[in-house]
Design an enzyme around this catalytic site. Sequence first.
Site, PDB file in Angstrom:
ATOM      1  N   ARG A 152       0.822  -1.212   0.000  1.00 32.48           N
ATOM      2  CA  ARG A 152       0.000   0.000   0.000  1.00 32.48           C
ATOM      3  C   ARG A 152       0.857   1.264   0.000  1.00 32.48           C
ATOM      4  NH1 ARG A 152      -5.046  -1.786   3.922  1.00 32.48           N
ATOM      5  NH2 ARG A 152      -6.496  -2.148   2.205  1.00 32.48           N
ATOM      6  N   LYS A 211     -18.453 -16.364   3.599  1.00 32.41           N
ATOM      7  CA  LYS A 211     -19.910 -16.175   3.745  1.00 32.41           C
ATOM      8  C   LYS A 211     -20.600 -15.734   2.465  1.00 32.41           C
ATOM      9  CE  LYS A 211     -19.628 -14.519   8.478  1.00 32.41           C
ATOM     10  NZ  LYS A 211     -18.950 -13.236   8.679  1.00 32.41           N
ATOM     11  N   GLY A 268     -12.797  -3.999   0.901  1.00 31.23           N
ATOM     12  CA  GLY A 268     -14.179  -3.526   1.056  1.00 31.23           C
ATOM     13  C   GLY A 268     -14.558  -2.556  -0.053  1.00 31.23           C
ATOM     14  N   GLY A 319      -8.135  -7.481   0.151  1.00 38.24           N
ATOM     15  CA  GLY A 319      -8.458  -8.361   1.261  1.00 38.24           C
ATOM     16  C   GLY A 319      -7.763  -9.703   1.154  1.00 38.24           C
TER      17      GLY A 319
HETATM   18  P1  AMP Z   1     -13.989 -13.666   3.076  1.00 36.82           P
HETATM   19  O1  AMP Z   1     -13.505 -12.665   4.085  1.00 36.82           O
HETATM   20  O2  AMP Z   1     -15.453 -13.889   3.105  1.00 36.82           O
HETATM   21  O3  AMP Z   1     -13.437 -13.409   1.694  1.00 36.82           O
HETATM   22  O4  AMP Z   1     -13.396 -15.056   3.554  1.00 36.82           O
HETATM   23  C1  AMP Z   1     -12.027 -15.338   3.592  1.00 36.82           C
HETATM   24  C2  AMP Z   1     -11.828 -16.467   4.537  1.00 36.82           C
HETATM   25  O5  AMP Z   1     -12.621 -17.577   4.110  1.00 36.82           O
HETATM   26  C3  AMP Z   1     -10.414 -16.967   4.599  1.00 36.82           C
HETATM   27  O6  AMP Z   1      -9.894 -16.689   5.886  1.00 36.82           O
HETATM   28  C4  AMP Z   1     -10.537 -18.469   4.365  1.00 36.82           C
HETATM   29  O7  AMP Z   1      -9.780 -19.232   5.261  1.00 36.82           O
HETATM   30  C5  AMP Z   1     -12.011 -18.725   4.601  1.00 36.82           C
HETATM   31  N1  AMP Z   1     -12.470 -19.914   3.890  1.00 36.82           N
HETATM   32  C6  AMP Z   1     -12.342 -20.183   2.585  1.00 36.82           C
HETATM   33  N2  AMP Z   1     -12.840 -21.406   2.302  1.00 36.82           N
HETATM   34  C7  AMP Z   1     -13.305 -21.916   3.446  1.00 36.82           C
HETATM   35  C8  AMP Z   1     -13.921 -23.157   3.813  1.00 36.82           C
HETATM   36  N3  AMP Z   1     -14.156 -24.091   2.885  1.00 36.82           N
HETATM   37  N4  AMP Z   1     -14.269 -23.355   5.085  1.00 36.82           N
HETATM   38  C9  AMP Z   1     -14.021 -22.396   6.002  1.00 36.82           C
HETATM   39  N5  AMP Z   1     -13.425 -21.205   5.733  1.00 36.82           N
HETATM   40  C10 AMP Z   1     -13.070 -20.965   4.474  1.00 36.82           C
END
Ligand code: AMP
Length: 400
Positions: A39, A205, A381, A358
């Site tokens: 950054r 999520k 974000g 991210g």
């Molecule tokens: P996000 O912030 O929603 O982009 O999520 C990123 C996070 O999702 C990372 O820390 C990953 O470890 C987690 N992640 C990705 N795949 C999985 C999975 N199959 N089960 C649990 N966590 C996951």
Amino acid sequence: MGFSKQTIDGIDVAGKRVFVRVEFNVPQDDTGAITDDRRIRAALPTIKALIAKGARVVLASHLGRPKGGPNPKYSLAPVAVRLSALLGLSVPLAPESIGADVEKLVSELQNGQALLLENVRFHPEEEKNDPAYSAELAKLADVYVDDAFGTSHRAHASTAGVPSILKSEGKPAVAGYLLKKELDYLGNALDVPKRPFVAILGGAKVKDKIAVIEALLPKVDKLIIGGGMAYTFYKANGLEIGQSLLDETSLDFCRRVLVEGAGKIELPSDSVVGKDFSNDTERKTVKVANIPSDFQGLDIGPETIERFSGIIKNAQTVLWNGPMGVFEFSNFAAGTRAIAEALKEATAAGATTIVGGGDSAAAVEQLGFADDITHISTGGGASLEFLEGKVLPGVDILND
Ligand code: AMP
């Protein structure tokens, strides 16, 4: 549409106090050492150009989430040291972001010199876009420049309050080169993509990605879904997913999107599952229809990797946000690594590849593919909100 905001190229800055909102919110280890200075490096073109034009540069940023007041843990001191080294020019750190002492330091700046203000979030008023705090910051500026893409989705004092005050005084509020570059890449991908245009979404999520799925689906040729969020789609399809992540509130959404996106949406067909959520847990590769009830899906499997990679290598524009599995665990990082490799190959073959900020940006850095991607966004974000079609307040306020 294209980027319609004025940039620093269009204005006279020589001898002026130019307040530049940068995004120096860098990751640090337990000792405070900066672990990734991307950054800071990303803001250098703007800072160097202003210095070359004889501006008196006043840099402002936040770092971390200090709550309720100054906290040495979140001081920008290590950033001032790294920035000085990268610029080859000493950039002192002011003890504060506002006040008489800071005004004096700013008034003593010579043309072509720069000063870094201390963390603006040491004042809770920053995030509240407090008018009095904004006015104090605005006293330091003849010109406002926004180069903090990663904070441009927030209407805070240093991203919205200050430019609004300066504009009311007839002073310029313009974009820096990083802000322009980020919005050019993301905007062109959305508005005039070279096709096939493939988006890859992963992460934990579904809920966090609903708006971006809805915005992207009509625009892309393929939407690849992996990561933890894929399991909610299986569940919506009637499959058993064992102990895998489930986002119960998004089931109806998934059902609807699977119908609307038929022919476009690509889901994994096999999965690397683990007994527990840990790197060294017992693991095996199974078809998604056969996830054992006491296992959880933690990565995409080899068959899926091959299919997803083929789609990506055939694309002309690729947009990626969110890891394919728990890449932080080396035993479940293969899927994310393979997607990064596919992006690398696509880039080499002439495609434009863009990684949202991210976790996916962190994964690409950590896996060593950062130089093989066309553009890695500095804002997680902010890039998501832009892709969702939302107005970014920090951009909106700038001169057209
Ligand atoms: P996000 O912030 O929603 O982009 O999520 C990123 C996070 O999702 C990372 O820390 C990953 O470890 C987690 N992640 C990705 N795949 C999985 C999975 N199959 N089960 C649990 N966590 C996951």
